[in-house]
Design an enzyme around this catalytic site. Structure first.
Site, PDB file in Angstrom:
ATOM      1  N   ARG A 100       1.368  -1.186  -0.375  1.00  0.00           N
ATOM      2  CA  ARG A 100       0.124   0.258   0.303  1.00  0.00           C
ATOM      3  C   ARG A 100       0.970   0.845   0.290  1.00  0.00           C
ATOM      4  NH1 ARG A 100      -4.919   1.068   3.886  1.00  0.00           N
ATOM      5  NH2 ARG A 100      -6.428  -0.011   2.018  1.00  0.00           N
ATOM      6  N   HIS A 127      -7.054   0.356  -6.396  1.00  0.00           N
ATOM      7  CA  HIS A 127      -7.707   0.032  -5.304  1.00  0.00           C
ATOM      8  C   HIS A 127      -8.268  -1.888  -6.240  1.00  0.00           C
ATOM      9  CE1 HIS A 127      -7.049  -1.328  -1.587  1.00  0.00           C
ATOM     10  NE2 HIS A 127      -8.307   0.022  -0.662  1.00  0.00           N
ATOM     11  N   GLN A 130      -9.637  -4.092  -3.560  1.00  0.00           N
ATOM     12  CA  GLN A 130     -11.090  -3.803  -3.392  1.00  0.00           C
ATOM     13  C   GLN A 130     -11.991  -3.499  -4.654  1.00  0.00           C
ATOM     14  OE1 GLN A 130     -11.652  -1.732  -0.332  1.00  0.00           O
ATOM     15  NE2 GLN A 130     -14.273  -2.545  -0.993  1.00  0.00           N
ATOM     16  N   ASP A 221     -17.552   6.766  -1.534  1.00  0.00           N
ATOM     17  CA  ASP A 221     -15.799   6.458  -0.173  1.00  0.00           C
ATOM     18  C   ASP A 221     -16.294   8.049  -0.016  1.00  0.00           C
ATOM     19  OD1 ASP A 221     -14.016   5.979   0.421  1.00  0.00           O
ATOM     20  OD2 ASP A 221     -12.806   6.375  -1.074  1.00  0.00           O
ATOM     21  N   CYS A 260     -16.536   0.911   0.624  1.00  0.00           N
ATOM     22  CA  CYS A 260     -15.152   0.029   0.718  1.00  0.00           C
ATOM     23  C   CYS A 260     -14.850   0.170   2.209  1.00  0.00           C
ATOM     24  CB  CYS A 260     -14.061   0.695  -0.313  1.00  0.00           C
ATOM     25  SG  CYS A 260     -13.472   2.492  -0.090  1.00  0.00           S
ATOM     26  N   ARG A 288     -12.987  -8.616   1.835  1.00  0.00           N
ATOM     27  CA  ARG A 288     -11.853  -8.605   1.234  1.00  0.00           C
ATOM     28  C   ARG A 288     -10.824  -9.431   1.880  1.00  0.00           C
ATOM     29  NH1 ARG A 288     -10.068  -3.149   1.324  1.00  0.00           N
ATOM     30  NH2 ARG A 288      -8.482  -4.395   1.076  1.00  0.00           N
TER      31      ARG A 288
HETATM   32  N1   CP Z   1     -10.951  -0.516   2.062  1.00  0.00           N
HETATM   33  C1   CP Z   1     -10.136  -0.397   2.783  1.00  0.00           C
HETATM   34  O1   CP Z   1      -8.914  -0.617   2.358  1.00  0.00           O
HETATM   35  O2   CP Z   1      -9.697  -0.748   4.301  1.00  0.00           O
HETATM   36  P1   CP Z   1      -8.078  -0.355   5.161  1.00  0.00           P
HETATM   37  O3   CP Z   1      -7.788   1.058   4.145  1.00  0.00           O
HETATM   38  O4   CP Z   1      -8.325  -0.042   5.819  1.00  0.00           O
HETATM   39  O5   CP Z   1      -7.572  -0.940   5.013  1.00  0.00           O
HETATM   40  N1  NVA Z   2     -10.292   5.765  -1.669  1.00  0.00           N
HETATM   41  C1  NVA Z   2      -9.431   6.088  -0.324  1.00  0.00           C
HETATM   42  C2  NVA Z   2     -10.001   4.839   0.146  1.00  0.00           C
HETATM   43  C3  NVA Z   2      -8.795   3.612   1.568  1.00  0.00           C
HETATM   44  C4  NVA Z   2     -10.118   2.927   1.502  1.00  0.00           C
HETATM   45  C5  NVA Z   2      -8.497   5.960   0.250  1.00  0.00           C
HETATM   46  O1  NVA Z   2      -7.485   6.322   0.024  1.00  0.00           O
HETATM   47  O2  NVA Z   2      -7.854   6.807   1.561  1.00  0.00           O
END
Ligand code: CP
Ligand code: NVA
Length: 302
Positions: A100, A127, A130, A221, A260, A288
């Site tokens: 990430r 993502h 997801q 989101d 999400c 997930r």
């Molecule tokens: N939806 C998602 O990716 O959640 P986290 O940021 O908690 O991993």
């Molecule tokens: N769009 C959000 C998704 C979190 C899972 C972010 O990037 O923070």
């Protein structure tokens, strides 16, 4: 060797294979408990996570493998040593890199210098895992994907981009309703739209929220993604017309509501909707795990 960097790597058959495997793993997890025996992966996070971190670690565990969590005690990736050196070290020990990251380019570099599959666990642009879990959730609740009408409402971001990519490949129609200048990435849209045309579905971006109607799925989101420190209060006025509340759910005709997570209750989604009977947000969160198991099994055993 295959990576999951953007979601464009797989065709429709491969997406369906991943979704089917995930469904079967969900039904009968014990059948898969030796699939990754003796195998491992590094799970690296430049940003916070609840769902992604927990479910990737558990996915390794449930498949008989081991996930090594790497936080950023040494600073951002590329600070203590180059990303190229980081990737080459890890590739000597583990069978997969899950990352990430702030910049998509970090993942591309890990893939360039590493010798094992790299999986995007969220970047500024995508993502992808997801989105796979999201389409699995839609299929569970609505029994189809091709021809489905999905409305994403709010800020066009990494999650929106990935819903476009996976939607186009799976034949779902996806429209993003967002304020002006908050559209998802244009280059991703153009590339995904080429695939959508071939698959007979439509991707769209629309500012006028009054046009939202007759959809199957309503998805939202956060209005401010990780890495952007703008306070939600500051953007509230601009995004409020796109808030997923009871009125918008009624107007949309949606059968299910998705997010999400993490949710900012009272901002992009209200308590009534999040806790209401159309909400499937925790099914999404659960899925997930099953999707990550299917993705790891496919890429590591390829
Ligand atoms: N939806 C998602 O990716 O959640 P986290 O940021 O908690 O991993
Ligand atoms: N769009 C959000 C998704 C979190 C899972 C972010 O990037 O923070």
């Amino acid at each position: 060797m295959q990576h999951l960097l953007t979601g464009f790597e797989f065709n429709q058959d491969e997406y369906l294979e991943i979704l089917d495997t995930a469904s079967d793993m969900k039904k009968d997890p014990k059948k898969y408990k030796h699939v990754l025996e003796g195998r491992s992966g590094a799970i690296m996070f430049e940003k916070p996570s609840l769902r992604t971190r927990t479910t990737f670690e558990l996915a390794f565990f449930r498949l008989g493998g081991h996930g090594v969590y790497l936080d950023l005690q040494n600073g951002d990736l590329g600070n203590r040593e180059s990303i190229a050196d980081y990737a080459q070290n890890l590739s000597r020990w583990v069978d997969c890199l899950v990352g990430r990251v702030y910049a998509q380019s970090t993942l591309e570099e890990l893939a360039k210098y590493g010798t094992v599959p790299v999986i995007n666990a969220l970047s500024d642009l995508y993502h992808p895992a997801q989105a796979m879990a999201d389409y699995l959730t839609m299929r569970e609740h609505l029994s189809k994907l091709a021809g489905l009408k999905v409305a994403y409402v709010g800020d066009g971001n990494n999650v929106t981009n990935s819903l476009f990519v996976a939607g186009a490949i799976l034949g779902a129609n996806v429209t993003c309703y967002c304020p002006e200048n908050c559209a998802p990435d244009l280059a991703v849209y153009i590339k995904a739209n080429e695939i959508a045309k071939k698959n007979g579905c439509i991707l769209n971006v629309e500012n006028d929220i009054s046009k939202l109607k007759d959809v199957d799925v309503l998805y939202t989101d956060t209005w401010v993604s990780m890495g952007d420190n703008t306070p939600l209060e500051k953007v509230k006025k601009k995004y409020m017309p796109y808030q997923v509340n009871d009125d918008l759910v009624k107007q949309s005709g949606a059968q299910i509501v998705m997010h999400c997570l993490p949710a900012h209750r009272g901002y992009e989604i209200t308590d009534e909707v999040m806790d209401g009977d159309k909400s499937v947000v925790f099914d999404e969160a659960e899925n997930r795990l099953h999707i990550h198991m299917a993705v790891l099994a496919k890429l590591i055993n390829a």
